[in-house]
Design a protein around this motif. Structure first.
Motif, mmCIF file in Angstrom:
data_model
loop_
_atom_site.group_PDB
_atom_site.id
_atom_site.type_symbol
_atom_site.label_atom_id
_atom_site.label_comp_id
_atom_site.label_asym_id
_atom_site.label_seq_id
_atom_site.Cartn_x
_atom_site.Cartn_y
_atom_site.Cartn_z
ATOM 1 N N ALA A 196 38.853 -28.064 49.745
ATOM 2 C CA ALA A 196 38.842 -28.200 51.198
ATOM 3 C C ALA A 196 38.508 -26.871 51.871
ATOM 4 O O ALA A 196 37.698 -26.817 52.806
ATOM 5 C CB ALA A 196 40.196 -28.713 51.682
ATOM 6 N N VAL A 197 39.111 -25.779 51.398
ATOM 7 C CA VAL A 197 38.862 -24.470 52.003
ATOM 8 C C VAL A 197 37.407 -24.059 51.817
ATOM 9 O O VAL A 197 36.705 -23.706 52.779
ATOM 10 C CB VAL A 197 39.803 -23.404 51.409
ATOM 11 N N SER A 198 36.926 -24.086 50.583
ATOM 12 C CA SER A 198 35.582 -23.577 50.315
ATOM 13 C C SER A 198 34.498 -24.472 50.916
ATOM 14 O O SER A 198 33.505 -23.970 51.463
ATOM 15 C CB SER A 198 35.362 -23.417 48.816
ATOM 16 N N LEU A 199 34.674 -25.790 50.848
ATOM 17 C CA LEU A 199 33.674 -26.689 51.427
ATOM 18 C C LEU A 199 33.636 -26.565 52.951
ATOM 19 O O LEU A 199 32.563 -26.612 53.567
ATOM 20 C CB LEU A 199 33.963 -28.132 51.026
ATOM 21 N N ARG A 200 34.802 -26.404 53.540
ATOM 22 C CA ARG A 200 34.840 -26.277 54.999
ATOM 23 C C ARG A 200 34.178 -24.971 55.446
ATOM 24 O O ARG A 200 33.474 -24.942 56.471
ATOM 25 C CB ARG A 200 36.287 -26.341 55.486
ATOM 26 N N LEU A 201 34.376 -23.898 54.712
ATOM 27 C CA LEU A 201 33.706 -22.639 55.040
ATOM 28 C C LEU A 201 32.190 -22.807 54.983
ATOM 29 O O LEU A 201 31.458 -22.291 55.827
ATOM 30 C CB LEU A 201 34.164 -21.543 54.076
ATOM 31 N N HIS A 202 31.717 -23.543 53.965
ATOM 32 C CA HIS A 202 30.276 -23.752 53.857
ATOM 33 C C HIS A 202 29.759 -24.639 54.985
ATOM 34 O O HIS A 202 28.675 -24.370 55.544
ATOM 35 C CB HIS A 202 29.946 -24.385 52.502
ATOM 36 N N GLN A 203 30.514 -25.663 55.342
ATOM 37 C CA GLN A 203 30.106 -26.531 56.443
ATOM 38 C C GLN A 203 30.025 -25.763 57.757
ATOM 39 O O GLN A 203 29.170 -26.056 58.600
ATOM 40 C CB GLN A 203 31.087 -27.699 56.575
ATOM 41 N N ARG A 204 30.886 -24.776 57.921
ATOM 42 C CA ARG A 204 30.895 -23.971 59.144
ATOM 43 C C ARG A 204 29.914 -22.805 59.074
ATOM 44 O O ARG A 204 29.872 -21.962 59.963
ATOM 45 C CB ARG A 204 32.308 -23.441 59.399
ATOM 46 N N MET A 205 29.122 -22.756 58.013
ATOM 47 C CA MET A 205 28.121 -21.695 57.799
ATOM 48 C C MET A 205 28.771 -20.320 57.747
ATOM 49 O O MET A 205 28.270 -19.348 58.334
ATOM 50 C CB MET A 205 27.029 -21.738 58.870
ATOM 51 N N PRO A 226 50.125 -16.333 54.274
ATOM 52 C CA PRO A 226 49.409 -16.403 55.556
ATOM 53 C C PRO A 226 48.299 -15.371 55.719
ATOM 54 O O PRO A 226 47.457 -15.524 56.614
ATOM 55 C CB PRO A 226 50.527 -16.174 56.586
ATOM 56 N N SER A 227 48.290 -14.349 54.895
ATOM 57 C CA SER A 227 47.275 -13.307 55.029
ATOM 58 C C SER A 227 45.995 -13.624 54.263
ATOM 59 O O SER A 227 45.042 -12.838 54.320
ATOM 60 C CB SER A 227 47.847 -11.962 54.533
ATOM 61 N N PHE A 228 45.949 -14.755 53.571
ATOM 62 C CA PHE A 228 44.816 -15.059 52.712
ATOM 63 C C PHE A 228 44.273 -16.460 53.007
ATOM 64 O O PHE A 228 44.930 -17.264 53.686
ATOM 65 C CB PHE A 228 45.225 -14.887 51.246
ATOM 66 N N PRO A 229 43.059 -16.762 52.512
ATOM 67 C CA PRO A 229 42.307 -17.929 53.001
ATOM 68 C C PRO A 229 42.964 -19.296 52.853
ATOM 69 O O PRO A 229 42.613 -20.201 53.618
ATOM 70 C CB PRO A 229 41.006 -17.859 52.188
ATOM 71 N N LEU A 230 43.859 -19.507 51.897
ATOM 72 C CA LEU A 230 44.458 -20.838 51.782
ATOM 73 C C LEU A 230 45.211 -21.239 53.034
ATOM 74 O O LEU A 230 45.358 -22.429 53.329
ATOM 75 C CB LEU A 230 45.393 -20.900 50.567
ATOM 76 N N PHE A 231 45.666 -20.244 53.790
ATOM 77 C CA PHE A 231 46.410 -20.541 55.019
ATOM 78 C C PHE A 231 45.504 -21.160 56.081
ATOM 79 O O PHE A 231 45.987 -21.734 57.058
ATOM 80 C CB PHE A 231 47.062 -19.272 55.560
ATOM 81 N N GLN A 232 44.173 -21.054 55.879
ATOM 82 C CA GLN A 232 43.243 -21.648 56.844
ATOM 83 C C GLN A 232 43.394 -23.169 56.920
ATOM 84 O O GLN A 232 42.986 -23.779 57.908
ATOM 85 C CB GLN A 232 41.806 -21.301 56.455
ATOM 86 N N LEU A 233 43.965 -23.760 55.884
ATOM 87 C CA LEU A 233 44.126 -25.218 55.884
ATOM 88 C C LEU A 233 44.985 -25.712 57.039
ATOM 89 O O LEU A 233 44.844 -26.860 57.468
ATOM 90 C CB LEU A 233 44.736 -25.666 54.551
ATOM 91 N N VAL A 234 45.881 -24.871 57.534
ATOM 92 C CA VAL A 234 46.757 -25.293 58.637
ATOM 93 C C VAL A 234 46.361 -24.639 59.957
ATOM 94 O O VAL A 234 47.105 -24.736 60.931
ATOM 95 C CB VAL A 234 48.237 -24.971 58.311
#
Length: 461
Positions: free
Chosen positions: A11-20, A344-352
């Motif tokens: 979810a994190v990596s695919l969403r980053l790619h979708q957002r360019m 919270p300081s790293f990318p997995l926290f982007q999920l929330v």
């Protein structure tokens, strides 16, 4: 647990790619590498330079394993999902060992702390990298070692030679540990294979493929050895200089100490009590002796290979100490607390984070303009646009040295924030880029479209 982690990583990596928000370095490069293998030929990358042979940059033939999947699904998402799967499956041997040796609670907590660790999160949050293959291989090797299965430990370690050139030194250390545990023949053979593999890659294979005839990254080694371009150029003294600067690099500057402390923190520094931690030494040495400051910190993918090592060392230390009952619960609680504090300081926290699930209207504009570029065309584009094109065109980085001259199409984002213009980013810089675009328009290109800061040009017939 592995399934849940796989969904999170994807979810994190695919969403980053979708957002360019992915980049040419490295997702675009690895797309071109795997696409080459899928096409049945040695890997090249237009991003690195016109027809640049990637086996002259890093030695990672294990990427050929992804070719069959890429032929079925020729998109960047294939690489990102494969990386998520490799990282997620690596939790299984660790959690099973911890559960068997320390009980169900330990298996659950240690597995979760590893899966949510900042080294993995940083990797998931930044493109795709070949070292994703190292995570399950290292975990299988070190858990086998911890369970006294030395032949299995050696067997799982040896494929690391195909992941990246520096990992042969990690194989060397694993071989020495196996010999130290009493399996001298297996350990010696593994150590020799590791050292020989790294030497062969650094001094034979990579220079043979590299247009400059040398390993491209000797210059990152601080000190006199770097001046000659290769430690080999200075003989034994050059190698001594490398070792000297690597040793000094472990303690200066403070960023290195912070990274080292953060690596060990989720294990409450108990990993220091396990001999398995020696396997981290080669990675720490090359990173901290590098003149590239990005190697010293906690960003990108550079700490990924350290995570399986420190967490297996954590389990090994707990087993060696005979930790049980209240003491074990205290250590598990401490590890979980530190992991959650860092999270919270790293990318997995982007999920929330709500912004993760919002799409910038400019992304839709960019996708519409990208769709105009036909399959198979030669293109130069801005850094974050290249991964969107690398699966169906011959895409290079706009304005980069060595880029293919006179591409058929050019697409540039002129609104890229200054903060995203770091290397490799936009090599021209904002002002020079505008001048370069104006020159292209005056000479050989027609303006096809221009909207929301995106400029699309097509070369005149």
């Amino acid at each position: 647990m592995a399934s849940v982690l796989f969904l999170m990583y994807s979810a994190v990596s695919l969403r980053l790619h979708q957002r360019m928000l992915t980049s040419s370095y490295d997702l675009g490069i690895f797309q071109q590498v795997v696409r080459s293998y899928a096409g049945g030929h040695l890997p090249v990358s237009e991003i690195k330079g016109e027809d640049f042979p990637v086996l002259g940059d890093h030695f990672s033939p294990i990427l050929a394993l992804m070719a069959p999947y890429y032929r079925m699904w020729q998109t960047a998402q294939t690489l990102l999902v494969a990386q998520a799967a490799l990282l997620a499956v690596s939790v299984v041997p660790l959690a099973l060992w911890a559960r068997r040796a320390l009980g169900p609670a330990a298996g659950a907590v240690i597995g979760a702390c590893y899966g949510l660790s900042w080294g993995i999160a940083s990797t998931v949050g930044y493109d795709f990298h070949e070292v994703a293959f190292a995570a399950p291989l290292l975990m299988l090797s070190l858990t086998a070692f911890g369970n006294g299965r030395m032949r299995a430990a050696a067997s799982w370690a040896l494929p690391l030679l195909l992941v990246k050139e520096d990992l042969g030194l990690t194989v060397l250390v694993i071989g020495l540990l196996i010999a130290w545990r009493g399996e001298r023949r297996i350990g010696a053979a593994t150590a020799v294979a590791g050292l020989a593999g790294t030497a062969l890659a650094l001094f034979v294979i990579l220079p043979a493929f590299n247009p400059a005839g040398t390993f491209a990254y000797w210059s990152l080694v601080e000190g006199p050895a770097a001046a000659g371009g290769s430690p080999a150029a200075g003989g034994g003294q050059g190698l001594l200089d490398v070792l000297h600067h690597a040793t000094i690099g472990l303690v200066t500057p403070e960023a290195k100490i912070s990274t080292f402390a953060l690596v060990l923190a989720p294990t409450l520094f108990l990993a220091l009590r396990s001999p398995l931690l020696w396997a981290a030494l080669p990675t720490l040495l090359w990173r901290f002796s590098s003149s590239n400051t990005l190697h010293w910190g906690t960003g990108f993918h550079y700490s990924l290979v350290l995570m399986p090592i420190v967490f297996t060392a954590f389990v090994d230390a707990l087993v060696r100490r005979g930790t049980r009952g209240r003491g074990l619960r205290r250590h598990l609680a401490g590890s979980a607390a530190i992991t959650l504090l860092i999270l919270p300081s790293f990318p997995l926290f982007q999920l929330v984070q709500p912004d993760t699930w919002r799409t910038d209207p400019r992304v839709l504009v960019a996708r519409r303009m990208l769709a105009v570029i036909p399959d198979g065309a030669t293109v130069q584009a801005s850094d974050h646009l290249v991964p969107q094109l690398a699966d169906r065109t011959s895409a290079g980085l706009y304005g980069a040295l060595g880029a293919r001259p006179d591409p058929q199409w050019i697409m540039v984002d002129t609104w890229v924030p200054a903060g995203r213009r770091w290397w490799p980013g936009q090599p021209l810089g904002a002002e020079a880029e505008q001048q370069h675009l104006a020159a292209d328009l005056r000479t050989a290109y027609d303006l096809v479209d221009q909207e929301q800061g995106y400029v699309l040009l097509h070369r005149r017939a």
